[in-house]
Design a protein around this motif. Structure first.
Motif, mmCIF file in Angstrom:
data_model
loop_
_atom_site.group_PDB
_atom_site.id
_atom_site.type_symbol
_atom_site.label_atom_id
_atom_site.label_comp_id
_atom_site.label_asym_id
_atom_site.label_seq_id
_atom_site.Cartn_x
_atom_site.Cartn_y
_atom_site.Cartn_z
ATOM 1 N N MET A 56 0.825 -1.196 0.000
ATOM 2 C CA MET A 56 0.000 0.000 0.000
ATOM 3 C C MET A 56 0.867 1.257 0.000
ATOM 4 O O MET A 56 0.620 2.200 -0.729
ATOM 5 N N PHE A 57 1.920 1.254 0.842
ATOM 6 C CA PHE A 57 2.796 2.420 0.897
ATOM 7 C C PHE A 57 3.454 2.662 -0.456
ATOM 8 O O PHE A 57 3.564 3.794 -0.918
ATOM 9 N N SER A 58 3.875 1.578 -1.103
ATOM 10 C CA SER A 58 4.529 1.719 -2.396
ATOM 11 C C SER A 58 3.584 2.308 -3.437
ATOM 12 O O SER A 58 3.972 3.145 -4.247
ATOM 13 N N LEU A 59 2.293 1.883 -3.388
ATOM 14 C CA LEU A 59 1.314 2.412 -4.324
ATOM 15 C C LEU A 59 1.131 3.914 -4.128
ATOM 16 O O LEU A 59 1.160 4.691 -5.085
ATOM 17 N N TRP A 60 0.938 4.343 -2.853
ATOM 18 C CA TRP A 60 0.725 5.763 -2.583
ATOM 19 C C TRP A 60 1.962 6.590 -2.912
ATOM 20 O O TRP A 60 1.870 7.702 -3.409
ATOM 21 N N SER A 61 3.129 6.055 -2.656
ATOM 22 C CA SER A 61 4.353 6.799 -2.954
ATOM 23 C C SER A 61 4.502 7.006 -4.448
ATOM 24 O O SER A 61 4.960 8.059 -4.899
ATOM 25 N N ARG A 62 4.091 6.006 -5.258
ATOM 26 C CA ARG A 62 4.165 6.167 -6.702
ATOM 27 C C ARG A 62 3.156 7.198 -7.189
ATOM 28 O O ARG A 62 3.416 7.972 -8.107
ATOM 29 N N LEU A 63 1.962 7.203 -6.568
ATOM 30 C CA LEU A 63 0.925 8.138 -6.973
ATOM 31 C C LEU A 63 1.332 9.582 -6.738
ATOM 32 O O LEU A 63 0.992 10.481 -7.518
ATOM 33 N N PHE A 64 2.046 9.839 -5.645
ATOM 34 C CA PHE A 64 2.373 11.216 -5.265
ATOM 35 C C PHE A 64 3.826 11.590 -5.545
ATOM 36 O O PHE A 64 4.259 12.671 -5.196
ATOM 37 N N GLN A 65 4.573 10.693 -6.177
ATOM 38 C CA GLN A 65 5.957 10.993 -6.490
ATOM 39 C C GLN A 65 6.039 12.045 -7.586
ATOM 40 O O GLN A 65 5.348 11.958 -8.600
ATOM 41 N N ARG A 66 6.870 13.039 -7.397
ATOM 42 C CA ARG A 66 7.031 14.099 -8.378
ATOM 43 C C ARG A 66 7.805 13.598 -9.586
ATOM 44 O O ARG A 66 8.767 12.840 -9.459
ATOM 45 N N THR A 67 7.376 14.014 -10.765
ATOM 46 C CA THR A 67 8.097 13.704 -11.982
ATOM 47 C C THR A 67 9.486 14.329 -11.906
ATOM 48 O O THR A 67 9.622 15.492 -11.527
ATOM 49 N N PRO A 68 10.542 13.576 -12.236
ATOM 50 C CA PRO A 68 11.888 14.172 -12.216
ATOM 51 C C PRO A 68 11.933 15.420 -13.088
ATOM 52 O O PRO A 68 11.452 15.401 -14.228
ATOM 53 N N PRO A 69 12.483 16.513 -12.580
ATOM 54 C CA PRO A 69 12.487 17.761 -13.359
ATOM 55 C C PRO A 69 13.287 17.636 -14.648
ATOM 56 O O PRO A 69 14.354 17.029 -14.678
ATOM 57 N N ALA A 70 12.754 18.215 -15.703
ATOM 58 C CA ALA A 70 13.491 18.307 -16.961
ATOM 59 C C ALA A 70 14.672 19.249 -16.787
ATOM 60 O O ALA A 70 14.732 20.039 -15.835
ATOM 61 N N ASP A 71 15.605 19.171 -17.704
ATOM 62 C CA ASP A 71 16.810 20.000 -17.589
ATOM 63 C C ASP A 71 16.469 21.485 -17.530
ATOM 64 O O ASP A 71 17.085 22.240 -16.764
#
Length: 233
Positions: free
Chosen positions: A1-16
């Motif tokens: 469950m924690f892994s699912l929520w962390s993926r949902l709210f993880q920020r997209t790596p910033p572009a250059d």
């Protein structure tokens, strides 16, 4: 469950281009307002909801030393994503047709240039909530969002209006400070440019901002921090 929520709210790596923008230091808020570099922007969109509508134009002009730098303006159309062409209603407002936008650069190219132009500067927008929401929605797939402070000339107008009432001064007849850009400009005796063009609206807003900042400085809000308290978002 924690892994699912962390993926949902993880920020997209910033572009250059987002990383480069975020790496530039922000202006010192203790500086007098005239010593701070500003960029005033305005956008045109296909509608009013950033969840379903898209950016199609952006205009920008720099303000430095209390002056609008008309030699430092920028305007670009933006090609909307597929199935996000402007509606008939929006075309009546900004007069930008799907044919005009077909060969415009995509959002990523325009956003990269926008962030390069505003890095290290204070952003100024009229009714900032609308433009900022659209730009942030467009930046989200690239892991970015606009940095604060952002100054809203509609909020600055409201602060000045309330200050005049509190001081017992006879306030000018003013339109609703939240929406009437040209009414505010006209009340101050400033030039008015054709509306619903992103660059024209940016220049109009820049003139309004300088007048507002000058008035607020006379009331004791003479540095950037004072302007942020008066109209920051």
């Amino acid at each position: 469950m924690f892994s699912l929520w962390s993926r949902l709210f993880q920020r997209t790596p910033p572009a250059d281009f987002v990383r480069a923008y975020e790496a530039v230091p922000e202006p010192d808020q203790r500086l007098p307002w005239r010593e701070v570099p500003y960029t005033v922007i305005d956008v045109e969109t296909t509608g009013l909801d950033p969840r379903h509508d898209a950016l199609i134009a952006v205009g920008a002009v720099n303000v430095e030393n209390g002056r609008v730098l008309l030699k430092q303006t920028w305007y670009s159309l933006i090609r909307p994503p597929p199935n996000h062409e402007p509606s008939v209603e929006s075309i009546r407002v900004h007069h930008l047709t799907p044919e005009e936008l077909r060969d415009a650069p995509p959002a990523e190219v325009v956003l990269a240039e926008l962030l390069q132009r505003i890095a290290g500067r204070v952003l100024v927008v009229h009714v900032a909530e609308v433009d900022v929401r659209f730009i942030n929605a467009a930046l989200k797939p690239f892991g970015g969002r606009l940095r604060r402070p952002i100054l809203d000339t509609a909020r600055l107008a409201l602060t000045l209006h309330l200050n005049a009432q509190w001081l017992g001064e006879q306030s000018r007849d003013m339109p609703d400070p939240a929406i009437e850009l040209r009414g505010l400009v006209s009340a101050l005796g400033l030039p008015i440019y054709a509306q619903h063009n992103a660059l024209n609206d940016a220049v109009t807003t820049a003139q309004l901002f300088i007048a507002q900042a000058t008035l607020l400085a006379d009331q004791g809000r003479s540095n950037l921090a004072g302007l942020i308290r008066a109209g920051g978002v």
